[in-house]
Design a protein around this motif. Structure first.
Motif, PDB file in Angstrom:
ATOM      1  N   ARG A 167       0.823  -1.158   0.155  1.00 52.33           N
ATOM      2  CA  ARG A 167      -0.149  -0.044  -0.108  1.00 52.33           C
ATOM      3  C   ARG A 167       0.867   1.173  -0.117  1.00 52.33           C
ATOM      4  N   HIS A 173      -3.284  -0.333  -3.368  1.00 48.88           N
ATOM      5  CA  HIS A 173      -4.297  -0.697  -2.075  1.00 48.88           C
ATOM      6  C   HIS A 173      -4.039  -2.293  -2.244  1.00 48.88           C
ATOM      7  N   VAL A 179      -0.794  -4.673  -3.215  1.00 49.22           N
ATOM      8  CA  VAL A 179      -0.376  -4.969  -4.392  1.00 49.22           C
ATOM      9  C   VAL A 179       0.486  -6.475  -4.166  1.00 49.22           C
ATOM     10  N   ARG A 230      -4.918  -2.118  -7.862  1.00 45.78           N
ATOM     11  CA  ARG A 230      -4.704  -3.687  -7.599  1.00 45.78           C
ATOM     12  C   ARG A 230      -4.365  -4.575  -8.551  1.00 45.78           C
TER      13      ARG A 230
END
Lengths: 258, 352, 295
Positions: free
Chosen positions: A27, A37, A39, A231
């Motif tokens: 993040r 958000h 990964v 994402r």
């Protein structure tokens, strides 16, 4: 936007062996606004992995976070098991991660030779530097032929080769490439990617790149990740992703605009 | 959700109105929110304020209060005109005081050499300012921004040298003395008029095609050129307009002061003040320069009685502090804060 | 033409001083893209330091020179680390305003400490002259030229023959590339700024015993240095030296051959020269040229 679970990953490395690079739950963002958000991605030893995604998807933020240019708020980055999340650019270099940036990164008024030498700026031992320069010129005979030419006079493809060659001076375990296709003609892009494969085979190098040009990026690498809105939405072998209808429809359509 | 989230900037959208709205709306957002975005209300407020200023001298202000007011008006005129070249086109004129000096000397030389009455000389000041801007601007505006800035500082210093050196013509360091007109009320109205015209002119400019072109030059000059904007013409226009207004103000100020010499007409402090006031208020915004000038002059008059070297130190420190803490000025910073808050809110909503 | 050759010699001596000062400005601008508007004030700080050393401690300016240069480096380094670094990669206006503010503060402080009375650093050899080929130079001016030449040669060697110099060149040529090879850009900025200020402190020290100086001289020196940098091309040391000679020569020629007004026209002449050059080469002297920190 439906978000599918990451598909089963194709790994080149042996089962049970840990990946070279492991990113977990990353993040990060700017000024309190998150762009990534959470990964997750991995790169195995000797792989060429490509991260694609539309503009503003956060793919370049992934690199900035990896390279210590922005603060990571949550998650971790492991290189061969070593936690490198908070390392700055210099420390990353000495730990074995090199970066080839997106913008032109040669020193135009220096010779090719001097450019290559500077790849080992962090090393003070002249003898060692000389040896490595010779190694790099062995890998890039075209550059060796132009060693005393000013780098500013090189062609686009030669410049990219110079940047890659220079990044190998510290014998990195992983080379990050930020949009290697930018500013190059399709023929040259293919050439650069072929060169990466040769380097991988000859020197056992591992590459992680981000690409705006999703089609050629995925075609020419072993494995790919699709990032959208911070994402990972798809992952898998490059050819698999290219063949996936969902990916083609939601993502590659964007590529037609460029 | 995302559909209601305002985007930070829309490429290709016409910037003037949107930006003007944002800037004027930002500071008062906490108070009356969208009410003030209504242009009729703003026009009404402006008219009411102007009416109040018009009648103020009738209620028996003393001379020093009148002088304070006319100083504020003068600086609003100066900062707003400087903002046209430095803020709108992004070519920061670091020697803008040269026009102030040219205005003062135009009046002074016409009065002493041709024995013209002062008020007849007034139209000549902007004309000479315009011509000087044209002659100097044509080569210099082709330079990259920083070069232009410092080359203008060179022009400023060179003109001061010339005014000093050709003493037979300019009176040298002895200067020129005018017949004194001590009528504070007159200058109150004169400078009020100048300030109102320049500010309204800026408002109009910001909404006009020409104003959009200026902003386009600032954002991306090569892109503007590619879109068919004659950037040389746009820059020169901005520069000539700013130069002639400043020259006009210089001539009026010279007459009000009744004396000019190179040291006061071409004074460095003028450059510092311009930079400081506009940076404080918000460079490139419509109301920022006027806001910065007002805040600055009132602060200086009420809090500081400094002179000479203390003055330099004070202003130098103030400039450094403003640059480091309020780089976008009062207007710009408030607008930013609102944007950031919105982005945060949007970010939170999205991550839910 | 005995007089002309004397005037030319004087111009070269002055040009040597200008070259030193302009090289400092050029280095900082070439590496950081910051035009230091407090540059002239820094020359004066150097001059006042030398004056103070001579006046209160009895130390000859030439002895004090290395110490003053070290102080200059430290001053520049600190200034960069604390203030200038915050505006480096921001729009140029920010660095102009900031350095303008620093210049104003420096001028105010110098006025407070030393008043506006012109000073000269008097030494044992202040009244001596050196003669060569029938021409004469006051000894302090001879030292000024000699000092400038030595320091410029050393600066060239530093920029072109050392690892630090290599990193400065690299940062000047391509910051992104410098970063990826592990060069700490912020450190390079501080070093370059420090070297730049060390050069002008040296210039001030040498100037101080050769001629009178006072706090208001700062902006004039900044302007001349800027004119020279534009004329010579940013970051090109040979260009800077040549342009400095041209400006020095023009100034002495004007002062000798234009009666009564010539001495007061230094800036006007330099500025007109800049405008003429820019008209002849509309892209600007360094437009499209590669920027380097030395050579």
């Amino acid at each position: 936007m439906p978000i599918s679970e990451p598909e089963a990953e194709v790994r080149r490395d042996e089962p049970g062996q840990r990946p070279l690079l492991e990113v977990r739950g990353l993040r990060a963002g700017y000024r309190g606004v998150d762009i990534l958000h959470g990964v997750d991605l991995t790169v195995g030893q000797g792989e060429i992995v490509c991260v694609v995604g539309p503009n503003g998807s956060g793919k370049s933020t992934v690199f900035k976070a990896l390279y210590g240019l922005i603060d990571v708020r949550e998650g971790s980055v492991l290189l061969d098991g070593e936690d490198i999340t908070d390392y700055g650019p210099q420390r990353l270099l000495t730990t074995g991660i090199a970066l080839v940036p997106q913008q032109p990164a040669i020193f135009p008024s220096m010779t090719v030779h001097e450019n290559i030498e500077l790849g080992m700026y962090l090393e003070r031992d002249r003898g060692k530097i000389r040896g490595r320069v010779a190694e790099v010129f062995d890998l890039f005979p075209k550059l060796a032929a132009r060693r005393s030419q000013q780098a500013g006079t090189l062609s686009g493809g030669e410049r990219r080769a110079l940047e890659i060659g220079r990044s190998l001076m510290l014998r990195p375990r992983l080379v990050l490439m930020d949009e290697p296709s930018v500013g190059l003609s399709p023929v040259l892009v293919r050439e650069v990617f072929e060169q990466l494969r040769e380097l991988r085979d000859a020197a056992g190098l591992t590459f992680l790149m981000i690409e705006q040009n999703a089609k050629s990026g995925l075609e020419l690498s072993d494995r790919g990740y699709v990032i959208e809105r911070g994402r990972v939405t798809y992952s898998g072998a490059g050819s698999e992703l290219l063949g996936d209808d969902e990916v083609r429809r939601t993502f590659l359509g964007v590529g037609k605009d460029d | 959700m995302s559909s209601g989230t305002p985007t930070v900037s829309t490429p290709g959208a016409p910037p003037p109105q949107k930006a003007a709205q944002r800037l004027s709306a930002a500071p008062v957002r906490a108070l009356a929110a969208s009410r003030l975005a209504d242009p009729r209300l703003r026009a009404g407020l402006f008219a009411a304020g102007l009416a109040a200023l018009l009648v103020t001298p009738l209620f028996g202000l003393n001379n020093s209060a009148l002088l304070l007011f006319s100083t504020v008006f003068m600086w609003i005129g100066l900062t707003s005109s400087w903002n046209i070249i430095s803020g709108f086109t992004g070519y920061v004129d670091f020697g803008h005081g040269v026009f102030f000096g040219i205005g003062g000397y135009t009046a002074g030389l016409l009065v002493t050499h041709l024995e013209m009455p002062f008020w007849y000389t007034v139209p000549f000041a902007p004309v000479f300012g315009f011509v000087f801007a044209l002659v100097v601007g044509y080569p210099l505006l082709r330079l990259r921004g920083v070069y232009f800035s410092i080359a203008m500082l060179g022009a400023f210093m060179a003109m001061r040298e010339l005014a000093l050196v050709f003493r037979d013509f300019t009176g040298g360091s002895g200067g020129i003395i005018f017949e004194a007109v001590i009528d504070r009320t007159l200058f109150y109205y004169v400078f009020l008029g100048v300030a109102v015209i320049v500010v309204l002119g800026t408002v109009w400019l910001r909404r006009s095609q020409l104003g959009s072109s200026m902003l386009a030059v600032r954002e991306n000059e090569i892109g503007a050129e590619a879109r068919g904007i004659n950037t040389t013409m746009v820059k020169l226009t901005a520069f000539c307009v700013a130069g002639s207004i400043t020259a006009l103000i210089g001539s009026l100020w010279a007459y009000q002061t009744a004396f000019i010499d190179p040291a006061i007409m071409f004074r460095d402090v003028l450059l510092i003040n311009l930079a400081l006031m506009v940076t404080l208020g918000g460079l490139g915004t419509v109301w920022g320069p006027a806001l910065g000038a007002t805040v600055f002059i009132l602060l200086r008059e009420t809090l500081w009685e400094t002179e000479g070297e203390d003055f330099l130190v004070f202003f130098g420190v103030a400039l450094i502090v403003v640059v480091l803490t309020l780089p976008k000025g009062i207007a710009g910073s408030l607008a930013d804060r609102v944007h950031l808050a919105r982005a945060r809110r949007a970010g939170k909503e999205e991550s839910r | 033409m005995g007089q002309l050759s004397q005037v030319v010699l004087d111009g070269i001596v002055l040009g040597g001083f200008y070259a030193l000062v302009a090289q400092g400005l050029s280095l900082v601008f070439g590496v950081m893209g910051v035009l230091n508007l407090a540059h002239g004030e820094c020359v004066l700080i150097g001059a006042y330091l030398a004056w103070t050393a001579q006046h209160y401690l009895g130390v000859d300016p030439l002895i004090a020179l290395p110490v003053i240069m070290a102080l200059g480096f430290g001053f520049g380094w600190v200034l960069c680390r604390t203030l200038v670094i915050r505006v480096v990669e921001r729009p140029p206006l920010m660095s102009l305003l900031l350095t303008f503010g620093i210049g104003a503060v420096a001028q105010g402080v110098l006025l407070k400490l030393f008043s506006s009375t012109p000073r000269v650093t008097t030494t044992g050899y202040s009244a001596d002259v050196v003669s060569i080929f029938g021409l004469t130079i006051p000894t302090p001016r001879a030292f000024m030229l000699l000092g400038a030449v030595v320091i410029l040669v050393l600066t060239w060697a530093l920029l072109n023959r050392t690892r630090v110099g290599r990193s400065i060149q690299a940062a000047a040529q391509n910051k992104a590339a410098a970063r990826v090879v592990g060069i700490d850009i912020a450190a390079v900025y501080a070093i370059a700024f420090g070297i730049g200020i060390a050069l002008v402190f040296a210039g001030g020290t040498l100037l101080g015993s050769a001629q009178g100086f006072y706090p208001f001289l700062g902006p004039l020196l900044t302007m001349k240095a800027f004119a020279i940098v534009v004329l010579g091309g940013v970051g090109r040391m040979t260009g800077t030296v040549l342009a400095a000679m041209v400006v020095g020569l023009i100034e002495t020629l004007l002062a000798s051959y234009v009666p009564s007004v010539g001495t007061g026209l230094g800036i006007a002449a330099a500025f007109i020269l800049v405008v003429v050059v820019l008209v002849v080469r509309p892209n600007g002297i360094s437009g499209g040229k590669q920027v380097t920190a030395g050579v």
